[in-house]
Design a protein around this motif. Structure first.
Motif, PDB file in Angstrom:
ATOM      1  N   LEU A   1       0.818  -1.208   0.000  1.00 26.31           N
ATOM      2  CA  LEU A   1       0.000   0.000   0.000  1.00 26.31           C
ATOM      3  C   LEU A   1       0.856   1.265   0.000  1.00 26.31           C
ATOM      4  CD1 LEU A   1      -2.875  -1.021   2.446  1.00 26.31           C
ATOM      5  CD2 LEU A   1      -2.969  -0.865  -0.047  1.00 26.31           C
ATOM      6  N   GLY A   2       1.990   1.214   0.623  1.00 25.89           N
ATOM      7  CA  GLY A   2       2.893   2.355   0.664  1.00 25.89           C
ATOM      8  C   GLY A   2       3.498   2.703  -0.686  1.00 25.89           C
ATOM      9  N   ASP A   3       3.363   1.800  -1.673  1.00 22.55           N
ATOM     10  CA  ASP A   3       3.884   2.035  -3.016  1.00 22.55           C
ATOM     11  C   ASP A   3       2.900   2.795  -3.904  1.00 22.55           C
ATOM     12  OD1 ASP A   3       6.117   0.582  -2.278  1.00 22.55           O
ATOM     13  OD2 ASP A   3       5.380  -1.292  -3.155  1.00 22.55           O
ATOM     14  N   ILE A   4       1.666   2.974  -3.442  1.00 24.39           N
ATOM     15  CA  ILE A   4       0.649   3.650  -4.257  1.00 24.39           C
ATOM     16  C   ILE A   4       1.025   5.122  -4.399  1.00 24.39           C
ATOM     17  CG2 ILE A   4      -1.773   4.362  -4.342  1.00 24.39           C
ATOM     18  CD1 ILE A   4      -2.447   1.711  -2.925  1.00 24.39           C
ATOM     19  N   THR A   5       1.005   5.603  -5.631  1.00 21.76           N
ATOM     20  CA  THR A   5       1.341   7.004  -5.886  1.00 21.76           C
ATOM     21  C   THR A   5       0.140   7.815  -6.370  1.00 21.76           C
ATOM     22  OG1 THR A   5       2.061   6.483  -8.144  1.00 21.76           O
ATOM     23  CG2 THR A   5       3.749   6.461  -6.408  1.00 21.76           C
ATOM     24  N   ALA A   6      -0.952   7.151  -6.682  1.00 17.83           N
ATOM     25  CA  ALA A   6      -2.157   7.845  -7.159  1.00 17.83           C
ATOM     26  C   ALA A   6      -2.879   8.496  -5.983  1.00 17.83           C
ATOM     27  CB  ALA A   6      -3.092   6.859  -7.846  1.00 17.83           C
ATOM     28  N   ASP A   7      -3.560   9.616  -6.265  1.00 12.70           N
ATOM     29  CA  ASP A   7      -4.417  10.215  -5.246  1.00 12.70           C
ATOM     30  C   ASP A   7      -5.422   9.151  -4.809  1.00 12.70           C
ATOM     31  OD1 ASP A   7      -3.130  12.622  -5.539  1.00 12.70           O
ATOM     32  OD2 ASP A   7      -4.652  13.477  -6.851  1.00 12.70           O
ATOM     33  N   THR A   8      -5.627   9.043  -3.513  1.00  7.60           N
ATOM     34  CA  THR A   8      -6.450   7.957  -2.988  1.00  7.60           C
ATOM     35  C   THR A   8      -7.453   8.477  -1.975  1.00  7.60           C
ATOM     36  OG1 THR A   8      -4.597   6.425  -3.273  1.00  7.60           O
ATOM     37  CG2 THR A   8      -6.364   5.726  -1.793  1.00  7.60           C
ATOM     38  N   LEU A   9      -8.694   8.026  -2.133  1.00  2.00           N
ATOM     39  CA  LEU A   9      -9.761   8.335  -1.194  1.00  2.00           C
ATOM     40  C   LEU A   9     -10.279   7.031  -0.636  1.00  2.00           C
ATOM     41  CD1 LEU A   9     -11.850  10.290   0.086  1.00  2.00           C
ATOM     42  CD2 LEU A   9     -13.252   9.932  -1.973  1.00  2.00           C
ATOM     43  N   VAL A  10     -10.290   6.905   0.676  1.00  2.86           N
ATOM     44  CA  VAL A  10     -10.845   5.731   1.341  1.00  2.86           C
ATOM     45  C   VAL A  10     -12.196   6.145   1.899  1.00  2.86           C
ATOM     46  CG1 VAL A  10     -10.549   4.066   3.211  1.00  2.86           C
ATOM     47  CG2 VAL A  10      -8.551   4.842   1.908  1.00  2.86           C
ATOM     48  N   LEU A  11     -13.259   5.627   1.288  1.00  2.00           N
ATOM     49  CA  LEU A  11     -14.616   5.893   1.779  1.00  2.00           C
ATOM     50  C   LEU A  11     -15.016   4.771   2.707  1.00  2.00           C
ATOM     51  CD1 LEU A  11     -16.502   7.059  -1.444  1.00  2.00           C
ATOM     52  CD2 LEU A  11     -15.729   8.453   0.482  1.00  2.00           C
ATOM     53  N   TRP A  12     -15.645   5.152   3.825  1.00  2.00           N
ATOM     54  CA  TRP A  12     -16.009   4.146   4.826  1.00  2.00           C
ATOM     55  C   TRP A  12     -17.427   4.392   5.302  1.00  2.00           C
ATOM     56  CZ3 TRP A  12     -12.517   0.480   5.111  1.00  2.00           C
ATOM     57  CH2 TRP A  12     -12.735  -0.557   6.016  1.00  2.00           C
ATOM     58  N   GLY A  13     -18.244   3.358   5.263  1.00  2.00           N
ATOM     59  CA  GLY A  13     -19.616   3.466   5.766  1.00  2.00           C
ATOM     60  C   GLY A  13     -19.611   3.710   7.262  1.00  2.00           C
ATOM     61  N   GLU A  14     -20.254   4.780   7.660  1.00  2.00           N
ATOM     62  CA  GLU A  14     -20.293   5.169   9.072  1.00  2.00           C
ATOM     63  C   GLU A  14     -20.907   4.078   9.961  1.00  2.00           C
ATOM     64  OE1 GLU A  14     -20.953   9.639  10.371  1.00  2.00           O
ATOM     65  OE2 GLU A  14     -22.847   8.596  10.093  1.00  2.00           O
ATOM     66  N   GLN A  15     -21.814   3.296   9.387  1.00  2.00           N
ATOM     67  CA  GLN A  15     -22.506   2.246  10.143  1.00  2.00           C
ATOM     68  C   GLN A  15     -22.003   0.851   9.762  1.00  2.00           C
ATOM     69  OE1 GLN A  15     -24.633   3.311  12.502  1.00  2.00           O
ATOM     70  NE2 GLN A  15     -24.219   5.382  11.794  1.00  2.00           N
ATOM     71  N   ASP A  16     -20.778   0.742   9.268  1.00  2.00           N
ATOM     72  CA  ASP A  16     -20.240  -0.557   8.853  1.00  2.00           C
ATOM     73  C   ASP A  16     -20.212  -1.500  10.047  1.00  2.00           C
ATOM     74  OD1 ASP A  16     -18.698  -2.747   8.003  1.00  2.00           O
ATOM     75  OD2 ASP A  16     -17.506  -1.502   6.671  1.00  2.00           O
ATOM     76  N   GLY A  17     -20.979  -2.577   9.952  1.00  2.00           N
ATOM     77  CA  GLY A  17     -21.039  -3.559  11.034  1.00  2.00           C
ATOM     78  C   GLY A  17     -20.065  -4.703  10.855  1.00  2.00           C
ATOM     79  N   TRP A  18     -19.386  -4.769   9.734  1.00  2.00           N
ATOM     80  CA  TRP A  18     -18.448  -5.862   9.469  1.00  2.00           C
ATOM     81  C   TRP A  18     -17.019  -5.482   9.810  1.00  2.00           C
ATOM     82  CZ3 TRP A  18     -20.025  -8.309   4.132  1.00  2.00           C
ATOM     83  CH2 TRP A  18     -21.259  -8.926   4.281  1.00  2.00           C
ATOM     84  N   LEU A  19     -16.630  -4.275   9.428  1.00  2.00           N
ATOM     85  CA  LEU A  19     -15.265  -3.839   9.675  1.00  2.00           C
ATOM     86  C   LEU A  19     -15.280  -2.521  10.444  1.00  2.00           C
ATOM     87  CD1 LEU A  19     -13.709  -4.543   6.158  1.00  2.00           C
ATOM     88  CD2 LEU A  19     -13.381  -5.876   8.236  1.00  2.00           C
ATOM     89  N   ALA A  20     -14.512  -2.465  11.476  1.00  2.00           N
ATOM     90  CA  ALA A  20     -14.454  -1.265  12.320  1.00  2.00           C
ATOM     91  C   ALA A  20     -13.853  -0.093  11.552  1.00  2.00           C
ATOM     92  CB  ALA A  20     -13.600  -1.551  13.558  1.00  2.00           C
ATOM     93  N   PRO A  21     -14.253   1.128  11.898  1.00  2.00           N
ATOM     94  CA  PRO A  21     -13.672   2.305  11.251  1.00  2.00           C
ATOM     95  C   PRO A  21     -12.153   2.345  11.339  1.00  2.00           C
ATOM     96  CG  PRO A  21     -15.556   2.933  12.593  1.00  2.00           C
ATOM     97  CD  PRO A  21     -15.277   1.481  12.877  1.00  2.00           C
ATOM     98  N   SER A  22     -11.591   1.729  12.359  1.00  2.00           N
ATOM     99  CA  SER A  22     -10.132   1.726  12.498  1.00  2.00           C
ATOM    100  C   SER A  22      -9.446   1.020  11.326  1.00  2.00           C
ATOM    101  CB  SER A  22      -9.722   1.079  13.817  1.00  2.00           C
ATOM    102  OG  SER A  22     -10.152  -0.275  13.865  1.00  2.00           O
ATOM    103  N   VAL A  23     -10.148   0.091  10.675  1.00  2.00           N
ATOM    104  CA  VAL A  23      -9.578  -0.580   9.503  1.00  2.00           C
ATOM    105  C   VAL A  23      -9.415   0.439   8.376  1.00  2.00           C
ATOM    106  CG1 VAL A  23      -9.922  -2.383   7.774  1.00  2.00           C
ATOM    107  CG2 VAL A  23     -10.557  -2.809  10.154  1.00  2.00           C
ATOM    108  N   GLY A  24     -10.419   1.269   8.168  1.00  2.00           N
ATOM    109  CA  GLY A  24     -10.326   2.331   7.168  1.00  2.00           C
ATOM    110  C   GLY A  24      -9.229   3.323   7.500  1.00  2.00           C
ATOM    111  N   ASP A  25      -9.108   3.634   8.778  1.00  2.00           N
ATOM    112  CA  ASP A  25      -8.038   4.530   9.211  1.00  2.00           C
ATOM    113  C   ASP A  25      -6.670   3.950   8.868  1.00  2.00           C
ATOM    114  OD1 ASP A  25      -9.943   6.259  10.302  1.00  2.00           O
ATOM    115  OD2 ASP A  25      -9.749   5.398  12.312  1.00  2.00           O
ATOM    116  N   ARG A  26      -6.503   2.657   9.141  1.00  2.00           N
ATOM    117  CA  ARG A  26      -5.219   2.001   8.861  1.00  2.00           C
ATOM    118  C   ARG A  26      -4.935   1.950   7.363  1.00  2.00           C
ATOM    119  NH1 ARG A  26      -6.983  -1.976  12.626  1.00  2.00           N
ATOM    120  NH2 ARG A  26      -6.954  -3.522  10.972  1.00  2.00           N
ATOM    121  N   LEU A  27      -5.975   1.679   6.565  1.00  2.00           N
ATOM    122  CA  LEU A  27      -5.786   1.667   5.112  1.00  2.00           C
ATOM    123  C   LEU A  27      -5.338   3.035   4.614  1.00  2.00           C
ATOM    124  CD1 LEU A  27      -8.846  -0.408   3.850  1.00  2.00           C
ATOM    125  CD2 LEU A  27      -6.430  -0.999   3.624  1.00  2.00           C
TER     126      LEU A  27
END
Length: 68
Positions: free
Chosen positions: A6-32
């Motif tokens: 992931l650290g090799d990505i050079t393109a502008d990147t937006l990580v969208l995360w569902g506020e009510q995601d019941g499968w993956l915690a928001p911290s996963v999006g933060d880490r990504l």
């Protein structure tokens, strides 16, 4: 492993995360987002794990702002 590159990505990147995601915690999006240089993370209000299906207009607005 893909996560190790992931650290090799050079393109502008937006990580969208569902506020009510019941499968993956928001911290996963933060880490990504933290793993991709310069990435932005944004919550999609009212969306669950399938944000584009749950809140398509909100996702479209976020993408339009990002690509503008």
């Amino acid at each position: 492993m893909v996560g190790d590159r992931l650290g090799d990505i050079t393109a502008d990147t937006l990580v969208l995360w569902g506020e009510q995601d019941g499968w993956l915690a928001p911290s996963v999006g933060d880490r990504l987002a933290a793993a991709v240089p310069g990435a932005r993370r944004e919550d999609v209000p009212g969306a669950g794990h399938f944000a584009p299906e749950d809140e398509p207009h909100a996702v479209a607005r976020s993408l339009a702002r990002f690509f503008a």
